[in-house]
Enzyme design. Structure first.
Site, PDB file in Angstrom:
ATOM      1  CE  LYS A 132       0.607   4.283   8.515  1.00  0.00           C
ATOM      2  NZ  LYS A 132       0.669   3.750   7.157  1.00  0.00           N
TER       3      LYS A 132
ATOM      4  CG  ASP B 136       5.557   3.503   1.137  1.00  0.00           C
ATOM      5  OD1 ASP B 136       5.822   4.128   2.183  1.00  0.00           O
ATOM      6  OD2 ASP B 136       4.398   3.337   0.718  1.00  0.00           O
TER       7      ASP B 136
ATOM      8  CE1 TYR C 217      -3.716   2.461   0.539  1.00  0.00           C
ATOM      9  CE2 TYR C 217      -2.568   3.185   2.513  1.00  0.00           C
ATOM     10  CZ  TYR C 217      -3.575   3.357   1.576  1.00  0.00           C
ATOM     11  OH  TYR C 217      -4.436   4.428   1.687  1.00  0.00           O
TER      12      TYR C 217
HETATM   13  C1  LIG Z   1      -0.029   4.260   5.832  1.00  0.00           C
HETATM   14  C2  LIG Z   1       0.790   4.064   4.621  1.00  0.00           C
HETATM   15  C3  LIG Z   1       0.753   4.977   3.548  1.00  0.00           C
HETATM   16  C4  LIG Z   1      -0.228   6.109   3.492  1.00  0.00           C
HETATM   17  O1  LIG Z   1      -0.018   7.053   4.487  1.00  0.00           O
HETATM   18  P1  LIG Z   1      -1.231   8.032   4.905  1.00  0.00           P
HETATM   19  O2  LIG Z   1      -0.599   8.964   5.877  1.00  0.00           O
HETATM   20  O3  LIG Z   1      -2.295   7.158   5.475  1.00  0.00           O
HETATM   21  O4  LIG Z   1      -1.676   8.717   3.664  1.00  0.00           O
HETATM   22  C5  LIG Z   1       1.638   4.789   2.508  1.00  0.00           C
HETATM   23  N1  LIG Z   1       2.494   3.766   2.498  1.00  0.00           N
HETATM   24  C6  LIG Z   1       2.566   2.874   3.496  1.00  0.00           C
HETATM   25  C7  LIG Z   1       3.560   1.764   3.445  1.00  0.00           C
HETATM   26  C8  LIG Z   1       1.687   2.974   4.568  1.00  0.00           C
HETATM   27  O5  LIG Z   1       1.716   2.043   5.533  1.00  0.00           O
END
Ligand SMILES: *Cc1c(COP(=O)(O)O)cnc(C)c1O
Length: 429
Positions: A267, A239, A144
């Protein structure tokens, strides 16, 4: 009625908020039942609107790594708020934040702050496209990268939880440029690159995956991506929205010893405020406006309250590297405890752990990619979730999510959780 107020709040929420929530997984749709509404949290504990107390294994999906309402963070926010909460003009605090990040993580010469992980990933992809002049991107099934159009193809947890196969509203023209490969399958990436010679701008990957439960990269997988990207002039984007500042002060890059060209953060970087960032090699980052023509902007980017919350959190992590040892020791203790208990049952299970990320898949085979994750016994996880909730342990409300430990957790909390697993097994007999 253990959840009387939460039920009422959920009823009321649905009158004015789609599905009663501002982010889908909170709705408990896959685990069933009514979401509990949280009133406050302190340290490792959440308190809901019905005065139930929970041991928190979500940590707001990662950011509360030091525990909730951590004093230095709260104090810093209060102090800064007195001087107004936004200027839309540069501040010294943004420099301090950027310097801190650049000093903590490898391979980041320049960093741009944004307000979410979604924005960070979306901007990193645009930059990779602008820099290479190519359009296509390779992502991995079950990874994601936020909810931007280009990434919502086989995108893991949130969509898997709701069983959404394709997302209405995303034009084919956009999703056609997103190619997918199974996680941990280097050969299929090599093949995709060969079939799309000179068309791939970027490969984006969660270096340790957390959006199909926790899934660990196989030896050589990330190294192989690195080599391939070097050979084919592809921008490798890590990411690190989940792994950044969580697996180590330098994130997965440092922990796994593989270098990315661009890295995205979210995060933990905001210490509980809405913050994201993307950064990387100077040569690539200099294509971003106002130096280059790849446009990217944000009215509240670098917001002082968000910056001070993130800065205070990161600074504490930097100055106390033993936090990472303690977090990992606690997570390992939890894994071993649960493992011992579940081994004595007939339930098939796999526990994947990396640092302070951990998850349980009810499966009789190793879980190394999304397909394997989706073959697990979801119904059993949902039972476990509700059992734990009833007994004061708050797990992520989906079998496709990683759990995140926070450093305020005490061994007695972990012991309680392990004891509850015993009780759960007994209740199954
Ligand atoms: C949570 C998450 C996102 C998105 O971040 P948001 O602050 O919710 O937009 C992108 N990449 C990874 C790996 C994530 O866990």
């Amino acid at each position: 009625m253990k959840y009387k107020n939460s039920r009422q709040l959920f009823e009321r929420a649905q009158q004015s908020i789609p599905g009663g929530v501002n982010s889908p997984v909170r709705a408990f749709k896959s685990v069933g039942g009514t979401p509990v509404f949280i009133e406050k949290a302190k340290g490792a504990y959440l308190y809901d609107a019905d005065e139930n107390k929970y041991i928190d294994y979500i940590a707001s999906w990662g950011p509360m790594i030091l525990g909730h309402a951590h004093k230095p963070v709260v104090k810093a926010i209060q102090q800064y708020a007195k001087n107004s909460t936004s200027f839309g003009a540069p501040t010294e605090l943004e420099i301090k934040m950027a310097e801190l990040i650049v000093g903590m993580v490898p391979n980041v010469d320049l960093v741009r702050m944004v307000s979410s992980g979604t924005e960070a990933c979306m901007s990193a992809l645009r930059l990779a496209r602008g820099y290479t002049g190519k359009n296509k991107v390779i992502k991995f099934e079950g990874n994601y990268h936020g909810h931007a159009d280009a990434f919502l193809v086989k995108a893991g947890s949130g969509l898997a939880t709701l069983d959404i196969q394709t997302v209405p509203g995303i034009p084919a023209g956009v999703s056609n440029d997103t190619l997918t490969a199974p996680y941990n399958d280097l050969a299929s990436v090599v093949q995709l690159v060969a079939e799309n010679k000179n068309q791939i701008a970027a490969i984006i990957v969660e270096p340790v995956a957390g959006n199909m439960g926790c899934i660990i990269p196989k030896t050589g997988f990330l190294e192989g991506l690195r080599e391939l990207c070097d050979e084919e002039n592809i921008v490798l984007i890590f990411d690190e929205v989940m792994t950044g500042f969580r697996l180590s002060a330098g994130g997965a890059q440092e922990r796994l010893g593989v270098a990315a060209d661009l890295v995205t953060y979210g995060k933990v970087i905001g210490g509980g405020m809405p913050v994201g960032a993307f950064g990387g090699k100077r040569e690539i980052m200099e294509h971003i406006a106002p130096i280059g023509n790849v446009y990217q902007a944000g009215t509240l980017s670098g917001n002082p309250i968000a910056m001070i919350a993130g800065y205070t959190t990161l600074k504490e992590l930097k100055n106390n590297p033993e936090i990472y040892l303690s977090l990992e020791a606690k997570t390992t203790y939890l894994r071993k405890g649960i493992d011992e208990v579940l081994k004595k049952s007939t339930l098939p299970f796999v526990i994947n752990q990396f640092g302070s990320m951990i998850s349980i898949h009810f499966s009789d085979k190793p879980v190394t990619n999304f397909e394997e994750a989706s073959q697990c016994d979801i119904a059993l996880f949902n039972e476990l979730f509700h059992f734990m909730l009833q007994h004061g342990v708050y797990l992520p409300p989906s079998a496709y999510e990683s759990w995140f430990l926070n450093d305020a957790l005490a061994f007695k909390d972990l012991d309680k959780t392990i004891r509850l697993f015993k009780k759960f097994i007994k209740s199954k007999k």
